[in-house]
Design a protein around this motif. Structure first.
Motif, mmCIF file in Angstrom:
data_model
loop_
_atom_site.group_PDB
_atom_site.id
_atom_site.type_symbol
_atom_site.label_atom_id
_atom_site.label_comp_id
_atom_site.label_asym_id
_atom_site.label_seq_id
_atom_site.Cartn_x
_atom_site.Cartn_y
_atom_site.Cartn_z
ATOM 1 N N GLU A 31 17.312 -76.142 88.098
ATOM 2 C CA GLU A 31 17.564 -76.813 86.795
ATOM 3 C C GLU A 31 16.097 -77.591 86.315
ATOM 4 O O GLU A 31 15.829 -77.575 84.985
ATOM 5 C CB GLU A 31 18.458 -77.939 87.310
ATOM 6 C CG GLU A 31 18.996 -79.019 86.109
ATOM 7 C CD GLU A 31 19.822 -78.161 85.085
ATOM 8 O OE1 GLU A 31 19.480 -78.268 83.773
ATOM 9 O OE2 GLU A 31 20.354 -77.007 85.443
ATOM 10 N N GLN A 32 15.509 -77.843 87.206
ATOM 11 C CA GLN A 32 14.225 -78.541 86.889
ATOM 12 C C GLN A 32 13.288 -77.425 86.314
ATOM 13 O O GLN A 32 12.613 -77.584 85.367
ATOM 14 C CB GLN A 32 13.446 -78.987 88.247
ATOM 15 C CG GLN A 32 12.412 -80.179 88.095
ATOM 16 C CD GLN A 32 11.876 -80.522 89.473
ATOM 17 O OE1 GLN A 32 11.498 -79.660 90.318
ATOM 18 N NE2 GLN A 32 11.519 -81.615 89.402
ATOM 19 N N HIS A 33 13.049 -76.028 86.997
ATOM 20 C CA HIS A 33 12.295 -75.156 86.438
ATOM 21 C C HIS A 33 12.762 -74.754 84.919
ATOM 22 O O HIS A 33 11.827 -74.461 83.995
ATOM 23 C CB HIS A 33 12.503 -73.674 87.366
ATOM 24 C CG HIS A 33 11.738 -72.763 86.986
ATOM 25 N ND1 HIS A 33 10.368 -72.536 87.436
ATOM 26 C CD2 HIS A 33 11.748 -71.592 86.090
ATOM 27 C CE1 HIS A 33 9.791 -71.676 87.109
ATOM 28 N NE2 HIS A 33 10.709 -71.133 86.164
ATOM 29 N N LEU A 34 13.996 -74.771 84.692
ATOM 30 C CA LEU A 34 14.637 -74.334 83.326
ATOM 31 C C LEU A 34 14.229 -75.313 82.582
ATOM 32 O O LEU A 34 14.007 -75.018 81.243
ATOM 33 C CB LEU A 34 16.062 -74.148 83.326
ATOM 34 C CG LEU A 34 16.393 -73.092 84.363
ATOM 35 C CD1 LEU A 34 18.101 -72.886 84.302
ATOM 36 C CD2 LEU A 34 16.039 -71.720 83.785
ATOM 37 N N ALA A 39 11.382 -70.333 78.611
ATOM 38 C CA ALA A 39 11.507 -69.136 78.382
ATOM 39 C C ALA A 39 12.314 -68.561 79.525
ATOM 40 O O ALA A 39 12.993 -67.475 79.658
ATOM 41 C CB ALA A 39 10.145 -68.427 78.625
ATOM 42 N N ALA A 40 12.235 -69.403 80.811
ATOM 43 C CA ALA A 40 13.033 -68.961 81.797
ATOM 44 C C ALA A 40 14.524 -69.224 81.785
ATOM 45 O O ALA A 40 15.585 -68.184 82.104
ATOM 46 C CB ALA A 40 12.649 -69.806 83.234
ATOM 47 N N GLN A 41 15.053 -70.027 80.818
ATOM 48 C CA GLN A 41 16.040 -70.258 80.167
ATOM 49 C C GLN A 41 16.694 -68.937 79.730
ATOM 50 O O GLN A 41 17.913 -68.190 79.914
ATOM 51 C CB GLN A 41 16.428 -71.345 79.282
ATOM 52 C CG GLN A 41 17.856 -71.558 79.022
ATOM 53 C CD GLN A 41 18.326 -72.690 79.929
ATOM 54 O OE1 GLN A 41 19.355 -72.160 80.646
ATOM 55 N NE2 GLN A 41 18.207 -73.879 79.996
ATOM 56 N N THR A 42 16.021 -68.187 78.859
ATOM 57 C CA THR A 42 16.379 -67.030 78.110
ATOM 58 C C THR A 42 16.434 -65.853 79.102
ATOM 59 O O THR A 42 17.455 -65.179 79.169
ATOM 60 C CB THR A 42 15.250 -66.574 77.215
ATOM 61 O OG1 THR A 42 14.826 -67.795 76.503
ATOM 62 C CG2 THR A 42 15.543 -65.559 76.303
ATOM 63 N N GLU A 48 22.349 -63.430 83.360
ATOM 64 C CA GLU A 48 23.651 -63.353 83.596
ATOM 65 C C GLU A 48 24.672 -62.621 82.543
ATOM 66 O O GLU A 48 25.891 -61.989 83.053
ATOM 67 C CB GLU A 48 24.056 -64.961 82.980
ATOM 68 C CG GLU A 48 25.171 -65.810 83.434
ATOM 69 C CD GLU A 48 25.258 -65.604 85.167
ATOM 70 O OE1 GLU A 48 26.170 -65.426 85.563
ATOM 71 O OE2 GLU A 48 24.331 -66.384 85.694
ATOM 72 N N ASP A 49 24.259 -62.138 81.376
ATOM 73 C CA ASP A 49 24.672 -61.237 80.648
ATOM 74 C C ASP A 49 24.869 -59.665 81.490
ATOM 75 O O ASP A 49 25.763 -59.051 81.342
ATOM 76 C CB ASP A 49 23.846 -61.044 79.496
ATOM 77 C CG ASP A 49 24.580 -60.729 78.188
ATOM 78 O OD1 ASP A 49 25.930 -61.160 78.241
ATOM 79 O OD2 ASP A 49 24.401 -60.123 77.474
ATOM 80 N N PHE A 50 23.496 -59.495 82.046
ATOM 81 C CA PHE A 50 23.659 -58.094 82.567
ATOM 82 C C PHE A 50 24.547 -58.223 83.755
ATOM 83 O O PHE A 50 25.279 -57.333 84.138
ATOM 84 C CB PHE A 50 22.183 -57.986 83.139
ATOM 85 C CG PHE A 50 21.976 -56.689 83.940
ATOM 86 C CD1 PHE A 50 21.526 -55.360 83.221
ATOM 87 C CD2 PHE A 50 22.248 -56.904 85.568
ATOM 88 C CE1 PHE A 50 21.382 -54.406 84.466
ATOM 89 C CE2 PHE A 50 22.064 -55.808 86.224
ATOM 90 C CZ PHE A 50 21.726 -54.584 85.576
ATOM 91 N N THR A 51 24.846 -59.351 84.493
ATOM 92 C CA THR A 51 25.572 -59.619 85.771
ATOM 93 C C THR A 51 26.895 -59.247 85.283
ATOM 94 O O THR A 51 27.691 -58.508 85.718
ATOM 95 C CB THR A 51 25.303 -60.750 86.291
ATOM 96 O OG1 THR A 51 23.989 -60.954 86.756
ATOM 97 C CG2 THR A 51 26.102 -60.827 87.509
ATOM 98 N N ARG A 52 27.419 -59.927 84.035
ATOM 99 C CA ARG A 52 28.875 -59.764 83.577
ATOM 100 C C ARG A 52 29.089 -58.221 83.129
ATOM 101 O O ARG A 52 29.997 -57.769 83.727
ATOM 102 C CB ARG A 52 28.881 -60.681 82.243
ATOM 103 C CG ARG A 52 30.245 -61.007 81.981
ATOM 104 C CD ARG A 52 30.478 -62.024 80.972
ATOM 105 N NE ARG A 52 29.744 -63.282 81.234
ATOM 106 C CZ ARG A 52 28.302 -63.579 80.576
ATOM 107 N NH1 ARG A 52 27.931 -62.776 79.385
ATOM 108 N NH2 ARG A 52 27.959 -64.901 80.777
ATOM 109 N N GLN A 53 28.000 -57.599 82.606
ATOM 110 C CA GLN A 53 28.436 -56.290 82.074
ATOM 111 C C GLN A 53 28.489 -55.281 83.661
ATOM 112 O O GLN A 53 29.065 -54.430 83.876
ATOM 113 C CB GLN A 53 27.178 -55.535 81.326
ATOM 114 C CG GLN A 53 27.265 -56.137 80.002
ATOM 115 C CD GLN A 53 26.126 -55.863 79.087
ATOM 116 O OE1 GLN A 53 25.457 -54.699 79.210
ATOM 117 N NE2 GLN A 53 25.724 -56.743 78.152
#
Ligand SMILES: [Zn+2]
Length: 420
Positions: A31-34, A39-42, A48-53
């Motif tokens: 959380e602190q890093h984000l 850019a890490a958030q992106t 997360e998107d890749f993982t879902r797919q």
């Protein structure tokens, strides 16, 4: 900004509750890093998107797989002599984590009937690196003395000291090819790991207090954290698993760990070894999951859903670990040429087929299998062992794969890259 202040407040508050008031600090650091690096958030959202797919596309039964072996290097950075833990203690850690990841601990008694069908053989194992980044032989353990007490959670000039030789620690090995595990005494929380897509270069890996490594030596006296499961848990974070109560603080029953088969949970089970069943959030808790804070002796499983999430994290964010040669012995110039070999001609390959040159295999009835980077079998066929032959890869997407040629007596693996 307000969230950032709340987080800082929590970070200041938690150590005041006593030594090791929680098992790890990985999610708070994420959380602190984000907050610090937008850019890490992106990148996290992309993963997360890749993982879902990937999860939607993953077969429900993964079937025949090639177990993946991932090289690790331990950096033992010590100030007190007892923190210079022995090679045997590190070996005991490797044995423990490999049993946990392969579901080989005979812990069925700890897994209640309702969760037994969900218990996963992760089909991942870890080796102590045998080949250093420069190709030389290594034991996979780097030892460094330091004048700094509590090097394991020391931050100086915004850097984690244990991860940098210039700051009294030990420089990482290439983080795309090795899992770096720093062993250094810590003051506040026993361990931390960087989530994929959220690490500072050179600090990507896991940091653990030496008393929490392995099952013998200084770990033996550190009950209830004496069975090596701190590393099992942190490796889960390193491959993108959240605690079962979700990414934030426990409670509320509204956060998901993004895994479908782990029930919602609002407790951490810190310092507990509960008996089944335990209920929070209106469901039966999987308190024996490695991603809880339960005592080492009472943890027993990852779930099948967590397995798919881990494999997606490797494919989507840490694929270099699968192409690493860190688990292979260093090549000596005096080694005789191998009796049997396969060689991909013109690798990286293109044009719908891979041409192979084979030595010493004439007349053998061989089987070839093409695996994806996470070990899933994609295609297979038969070979005669002729000196030059081709295997059909038409229609396979561009990318990295492992080609295995085998019969009952031998297995030859060759990493290949397909281009179009
Ligand atoms: Zn954790």
């Amino acid at each position: 900004m307000k969230q950032w202040r709340v987080l800082l407040f929590l970070l200041l508050l938690l150590p005041a509750q006593g030594l090791f008031a929680q098992r790890c600090i990985s999610q708070e650091l994420l959380e602190q890093h984000l907050q610090r690096y937008p850019a890490a958030q992106t990148e996290r959202l992309r993963l997360e998107d890749f993982t879902r797919q990937w999860t939607e596309a993953a077969p429900t039964s993964i079937g025949f797989r090639n177990v993946v072996v991932i090289p690790v290097v331990f950096h033992v950075v010590w100030n007190l002599p007892q923190d210079n833990i022995s090679d045997a203690q590190i070996q005991s850690q490797l044995i423990a984590i490999n049993k946990d990841f392969r579901l080989l601990n005979n812990l069925n008694g700890l897994i209640p009937n309702i969760f037994q069908p969900l218990a996963a053989d992760m089909e991942l194992t870890f080796c102590l690196a045998q080949r250093a980044p420069d190709g030389s032989t290594t034991t996979g353990v780097v030892r460094t003395t330091t004048s700094l007490p509590f090097i394991g959670d020391r931050i100086a000039n915004g850097r984690k000291s244990v991860c940098h030789t210039a700051d009294g620690g030990s420089d990482s090995w290439p983080t795309d090819r090795y899992v770096n595990i720093w062993v250094g005494r810590r003051q506040f929380f026993p361990a931390e790991a960087s989530f994929p897509g959220a690490a500072v270069p050179g600090e990507d890996g896991i940091i653990i207090d030496p008393r929490f490594i392995g099952t013998i030596g200084t770990a033996a006296a550190n009950q209830p954290y004496h069975l090596g499961r701190t590393l099992t848990h942190e490796m889960g974070h390193f491959f993108n698993l959240y605690h079962l109560w979700g990414p934030g603080q426990p409670g509320g029953c509204i956060q998901s760990d993004q895994v479908a088969d782990t029930p919602l949970q609002s407790k951490t089970y810190l310092g507990e070894c509960p008996s089944h069943p335990q209920f929070t959030c209106g469901t039966t808790d999987m308190f024996m999951n490695f991603m809880n804070y339960t005592d080492d002796a009472c943890m027993a499983m990852f779930s099948l859903g967590q397995k798919v999430r881990v494999l997606a994290a490797i494919a989507g964010s840490r694929p270099g670990l699968l192409l690493s040669d860190g688990c292979m012995p260093a090549v000596s110039t005096t080694d005789p040429a191998p009796e049997h070999s396969i060689r991909v001609v013109g690798n990286p390959a293109g044009g719908g087929e891979i041409r192979l040159q084979m030595q010493g295999l004439n007349g053998r009835a061989l089987h070839w299998r093409l695996f994806g980077l996470t070990g899933i079998l994609l295609r297979q066929g038969r070979l005669t062992g002729a000196e030059e032959t081709a295997v059909d890869v038409a229609g396979m997407p561009a990318g990295a794969y492992v080609l295995q040629v085998s019969d009952t007596a031998l297995h030859l693996n060759q990493k290949i890259l397909l281009l179009h």
